[in-house]
Design a protein around this motif. Sequence first.
Motif, PDB file in Angstrom:
ATOM      1  N   LEU A   1      -3.308  14.801 -13.588  1.00 15.33           N
ATOM      2  CA  LEU A   1      -3.199  14.201 -12.261  1.00 15.33           C
ATOM      3  C   LEU A   1      -3.466  15.076 -11.300  1.00 15.33           C
TER       4      LEU A   1
ATOM      5  N   HIS B   1       5.348  10.414  -6.911  1.00 18.03           N
ATOM      6  CA  HIS B   1       5.431  10.508  -8.259  1.00 18.03           C
ATOM      7  C   HIS B   1       6.575  11.245  -8.723  1.00 18.03           C
TER       8      HIS B   1
ATOM      9  N   LEU C   1     -12.577   8.322 -11.800  1.00 19.91           N
ATOM     10  CA  LEU C   1     -11.162   8.910 -12.107  1.00 19.91           C
ATOM     11  C   LEU C   1     -10.085   8.236 -11.595  1.00 19.91           C
ATOM     12  N   VAL C   2     -10.155   7.459 -10.532  1.00 23.04           N
ATOM     13  CA  VAL C   2      -9.102   6.475  -9.930  1.00 23.04           C
ATOM     14  C   VAL C   2      -8.678   5.536 -10.972  1.00 23.04           C
TER      15      VAL C   2
ATOM     16  N   VAL D   1      -7.009  15.780 -10.484  1.00 25.78           N
ATOM     17  CA  VAL D   1      -7.705  14.592 -10.214  1.00 25.78           C
ATOM     18  C   VAL D   1      -7.520  14.569  -8.691  1.00 25.78           C
ATOM     19  N   LEU D   2      -6.281  14.711  -8.234  1.00 24.78           N
ATOM     20  CA  LEU D   2      -5.979  14.642  -6.927  1.00 24.78           C
ATOM     21  C   LEU D   2      -6.570  15.950  -6.051  1.00 24.78           C
TER      22      LEU D   2
ATOM     23  N   VAL E   1      -5.404   6.317  -2.219  1.00 22.57           N
ATOM     24  CA  VAL E   1      -5.309   6.521  -3.682  1.00 22.57           C
ATOM     25  C   VAL E   1      -4.313   8.002  -3.906  1.00 22.57           C
ATOM     26  N   VAL E   2      -4.638   8.972  -2.913  1.00 18.68           N
ATOM     27  CA  VAL E   2      -4.104  10.117  -3.177  1.00 18.68           C
ATOM     28  C   VAL E   2      -2.427  10.023  -2.430  1.00 18.68           C
TER      29      VAL E   2
ATOM     30  N   LEU F   1      -6.202   6.907 -13.125  1.00 14.48           N
ATOM     31  CA  LEU F   1      -5.130   7.804 -12.363  1.00 14.48           C
ATOM     32  C   LEU F   1      -3.561   7.420 -12.952  1.00 14.48           C
ATOM     33  N   GLU F   2      -3.360   6.453 -13.445  1.00 12.34           N
ATOM     34  CA  GLU F   2      -2.151   5.966 -13.966  1.00 12.34           C
ATOM     35  C   GLU F   2      -1.962   6.641 -15.377  1.00 12.34           C
TER      36      GLU F   2
ATOM     37  N   SER G   1       0.210   8.887  -4.753  1.00 15.26           N
ATOM     38  CA  SER G   1       0.928   9.965  -5.669  1.00 15.26           C
ATOM     39  C   SER G   1       2.156  10.624  -5.051  1.00 15.26           C
TER      40      SER G   1
END
Length: 156
Positions: free
Chosen positions: A103, A128, A91-92, A106-107, A121-122, A95-96, A125
């Motif tokens: 999103l 964002h 999923l990473v 996913v987070l 990765v988290v 992500l975009e 965001s």
Amino acid sequence: MDGYRGLTALIESAWNELNGSDTVHRDHCLDVVGDVLETGRLAQADVERAVERLVTVALSEQRYTVRESALHAVSTASTHYELPYRVVEPLVAGLEGFEPLLLAYVLSVLSCTHDQAALPVVERSLHHPHAEVRWEAAEAVHELLWSQESARGGAA
């Protein structure tokens, strides 16, 4: 057919019907998978296989509603089972490209892995443009830091 075989048969039936179906039916198939995952009664290996397929759907599907159903089912699994980061890590890569609501799913899923590899990765965001994504990212960072602290024997 015993209860466990019935659950795995429901999932297999949903996977079989998923191919070539219209959007509404595809959503329903993914809801069935999510409902079975919600029981918390599957063996870890079966959960991981189901989540891997759901992740593939979430990354490859063109229709938003189907991707949302797939990610909702993954999120459901993450609250009932301990998902390894490796299972949701694909999923990473997407992500975009996820819309804000997707999103956020996913987070949340990444944080539920409690794997520190998810932290950078988290954290990306946290800035964002959408407030709900920033909020979910902050919650995910908190969860990951808490699990890191807990693993060391302390409290965050």
